[in-house]
Design a protein around this motif. Structure first.
Motif, mmCIF file in Angstrom:
data_model
loop_
_atom_site.group_PDB
_atom_site.id
_atom_site.type_symbol
_atom_site.label_atom_id
_atom_site.label_comp_id
_atom_site.label_asym_id
_atom_site.label_seq_id
_atom_site.Cartn_x
_atom_site.Cartn_y
_atom_site.Cartn_z
ATOM 1 N N PRO A 14 40.001 38.483 27.779
ATOM 2 C CA PRO A 14 40.569 37.336 27.080
ATOM 3 C C PRO A 14 41.980 37.012 27.575
ATOM 4 N N ALA A 15 42.390 35.778 27.329
ATOM 5 C CA ALA A 15 43.702 35.310 27.787
ATOM 6 C C ALA A 15 44.799 36.267 27.332
ATOM 7 N N GLY A 16 45.770 36.467 28.193
ATOM 8 C CA GLY A 16 46.868 37.370 27.872
ATOM 9 C C GLY A 16 46.629 38.795 28.313
ATOM 10 N N ASN A 17 45.463 39.063 28.884
ATOM 11 C CA ASN A 17 45.167 40.400 29.389
ATOM 12 C C ASN A 17 45.381 40.384 30.901
ATOM 13 N N TYR A 18 46.282 41.229 31.363
ATOM 14 C CA TYR A 18 46.644 41.261 32.776
ATOM 15 C C TYR A 18 46.261 42.591 33.394
ATOM 16 N N GLN A 76 46.296 45.764 28.134
ATOM 17 C CA GLN A 76 45.552 45.956 26.895
ATOM 18 C C GLN A 76 44.096 46.249 27.223
ATOM 19 N N ARG A 77 43.381 46.621 26.225
ATOM 20 C CA ARG A 77 41.966 46.923 26.394
ATOM 21 C C ARG A 77 41.218 45.681 26.876
ATOM 22 N N VAL A 78 40.225 45.906 27.733
ATOM 23 C CA VAL A 78 39.455 44.797 28.306
ATOM 24 C C VAL A 78 38.182 44.605 27.489
ATOM 25 N N GLY A 79 38.289 43.829 26.414
ATOM 26 C CA GLY A 79 37.119 43.533 25.607
ATOM 27 C C GLY A 79 36.556 44.757 24.907
ATOM 28 N N GLU A 80 35.361 44.609 24.398
ATOM 29 C CA GLU A 80 34.668 45.699 23.715
ATOM 30 C C GLU A 80 33.811 46.455 24.718
ATOM 31 N N ASN A 99 34.616 43.402 35.029
ATOM 32 C CA ASN A 99 33.802 42.712 34.029
ATOM 33 C C ASN A 99 33.354 41.368 34.614
ATOM 34 N N ASN A 100 33.810 40.236 34.106
ATOM 35 C CA ASN A 100 33.356 38.941 34.615
ATOM 36 C C ASN A 100 34.348 38.268 35.551
ATOM 37 N N LYS A 101 35.441 38.932 35.875
ATOM 38 C CA LYS A 101 36.466 38.372 36.773
ATOM 39 C C LYS A 101 36.226 38.893 38.184
#
Length: 117
Positions: A14-18, A76-80, A99-101
């Motif tokens: 999600p946005a804000g995750n680097y 931060q954590r990358v999703g669930e 993941n999807n990137k």
């Protein structure tokens, strides 16, 4: 094979995750595979490489394989669930997927590849 990861971080969903990707040129062996961080001295590796681009260039001979270690850092954590990564090839271009990137990250020179019948 040449893999290049930039020194910059990139945003994933999600946005804000680097994320920041680093690749170690240290040889990974079967003996090291069971060690934490594959035996890589992670603290000194990060101290020396965190602000740099990261690359690996290897020649893989026929009937050989190679292992390498990609260090993935995120704010931060990358999703669930579980983080899924993979390397894929389209033509001679390499892409690293988190993941999807999908991140373009290098090339494989197939010009010297010989196919024997």
């Amino acid at each position: 094979m040449k893999i290049d990861f930039p020194s910059e971080v990139f945003e994933i969903t999600p946005a804000g995750n680097y994320m920041k990707l680093l690749i170690s040129s240290e040889q990974i062996t079967i003996e090291k595979s069971s060690l934490p961080d594959y035996g890589l001295p992670l603290k000194s590796f990060l101290d020396n490489n965190i602000d740099k681009s990261s690359s690996l260039k290897k020649t893989i001979k026929p009937k050989e394989s190679t292992d390498f270690y990609v260090v993935t850092l995120s704010n931060q954590r990358v999703g669930e669930g579980t983080l899924r990564t993979g390397l894929s090839l389209r033509g001679q271009n390499l892409f690293y997927r988190v993941n999807n990137k999908e991140i373009p990250c290098g090339k494989i020179d197939l010009t010297k590849l010989m196919i024997r019948k």
